[in-house]
Design a protein around this motif. Sequence first.
Motif, PDB file in Angstrom:
ATOM      1  N   GLN A   1       0.861  -1.171   0.000  1.00 44.00           N
ATOM      2  CA  GLN A   1       0.000   0.000   0.000  1.00 44.00           C
ATOM      3  C   GLN A   1       0.900   1.223   0.000  1.00 44.00           C
ATOM      4  O   GLN A   1       1.864   1.279   0.751  1.00 44.00           O
TER       5      GLN A   1
ATOM      6  N   SER B   1       1.026   5.767  -0.450  1.00 48.24           N
ATOM      7  CA  SER B   1       0.240   6.989  -0.370  1.00 48.24           C
ATOM      8  C   SER B   1      -0.272   7.378  -1.756  1.00 48.24           C
ATOM      9  O   SER B   1       0.372   7.130  -2.762  1.00 48.24           O
ATOM     10  N   SER B   2      -1.457   7.986  -1.774  1.00 53.52           N
ATOM     11  CA  SER B   2      -2.097   8.311  -3.039  1.00 53.52           C
ATOM     12  C   SER B   2      -3.091   9.450  -2.835  1.00 53.52           C
ATOM     13  O   SER B   2      -3.488   9.742  -1.711  1.00 53.52           O
TER      14      SER B   2
ATOM     15  N   GLU C   1      -6.018   9.118  -3.863  1.00 55.00           N
ATOM     16  CA  GLU C   1      -7.280   8.379  -3.747  1.00 55.00           C
ATOM     17  C   GLU C   1      -7.045   7.165  -2.860  1.00 55.00           C
ATOM     18  O   GLU C   1      -6.170   6.347  -3.144  1.00 55.00           O
ATOM     19  N   VAL C   2      -7.794   7.074  -1.769  1.00 57.73           N
ATOM     20  CA  VAL C   2      -7.639   5.973  -0.820  1.00 57.73           C
ATOM     21  C   VAL C   2      -9.001   5.336  -0.547  1.00 57.73           C
ATOM     22  O   VAL C   2     -10.028   5.987  -0.691  1.00 57.73           O
TER      23      VAL C   2
ATOM     24  N   CYS D   1     -13.663  10.440   5.638  1.00 56.65           N
ATOM     25  CA  CYS D   1     -12.462  10.704   4.835  1.00 56.65           C
ATOM     26  C   CYS D   1     -11.513  11.603   5.619  1.00 56.65           C
ATOM     27  O   CYS D   1     -11.944  12.367   6.490  1.00 56.65           O
TER      28      CYS D   1
ATOM     29  N   ASP E   1     -14.406   5.365  -2.163  1.00 53.13           N
ATOM     30  CA  ASP E   1     -13.081   5.951  -1.990  1.00 53.13           C
ATOM     31  C   ASP E   1     -13.163   7.356  -1.408  1.00 53.13           C
ATOM     32  O   ASP E   1     -14.225   7.967  -1.356  1.00 53.13           O
TER      33      ASP E   1
ATOM     34  N   ILE F   1      -2.463   7.770   3.296  1.00 55.86           N
ATOM     35  CA  ILE F   1      -2.261   6.330   3.377  1.00 55.86           C
ATOM     36  C   ILE F   1      -2.987   5.870   4.633  1.00 55.86           C
ATOM     37  O   ILE F   1      -3.086   6.629   5.603  1.00 55.86           O
ATOM     38  N   VAL F   2      -3.536   4.666   4.614  1.00 57.31           N
ATOM     39  CA  VAL F   2      -4.240   4.148   5.788  1.00 57.31           C
ATOM     40  C   VAL F   2      -3.249   4.082   6.950  1.00 57.31           C
ATOM     41  O   VAL F   2      -2.118   3.634   6.795  1.00 57.31           O
TER      42      VAL F   2
ATOM     43  N   TYR G   1      -6.248   7.863   8.857  1.00 61.88           N
ATOM     44  CA  TYR G   1      -5.313   7.967   7.736  1.00 61.88           C
ATOM     45  C   TYR G   1      -4.110   8.801   8.173  1.00 61.88           C
ATOM     46  O   TYR G   1      -4.162   9.507   9.176  1.00 61.88           O
TER      47      TYR G   1
ATOM     48  N   GLU H   1       5.007   4.266   1.877  1.00 63.41           N
ATOM     49  CA  GLU H   1       4.446   2.950   1.578  1.00 63.41           C
ATOM     50  C   GLU H   1       4.628   2.074   2.804  1.00 63.41           C
ATOM     51  O   GLU H   1       5.524   2.310   3.622  1.00 63.41           O
TER      52      GLU H   1
END
Length: 100
Positions: free
Chosen positions: A23, A25-26, A28-29, A35, A45, A55-56, A71, A81
Amino acid sequence: MRMFSAIAAVALCVGTAPVAMAQSSSTEVPRDGSCPTGFKASGSDCVSNNGSVAIVKIGSCPTGFKASNGYCLGGKNDYAEVRSGSCPSGLKASGKYCVK
């Protein structure tokens, strides 16, 4: 291939899908409740409103990231990551994560 089939079969028996191996970072999670700050719900999402990344959260957030609703949030140029053993070249360990 045979190992993947066995994992998929076990996942189906317990009612879950196989988990992605890494996983990162992005913008969109996957949404899990609320959120993070600066993200809006879009189906299943959360999507960034301003280009920041998330990232979670697993334990403490990595260096440069801050906690928000389960998050870890970073800026547009941040990257993290989930760490699995040693971090790849160019990344350094920060708790359970590798960061840029």
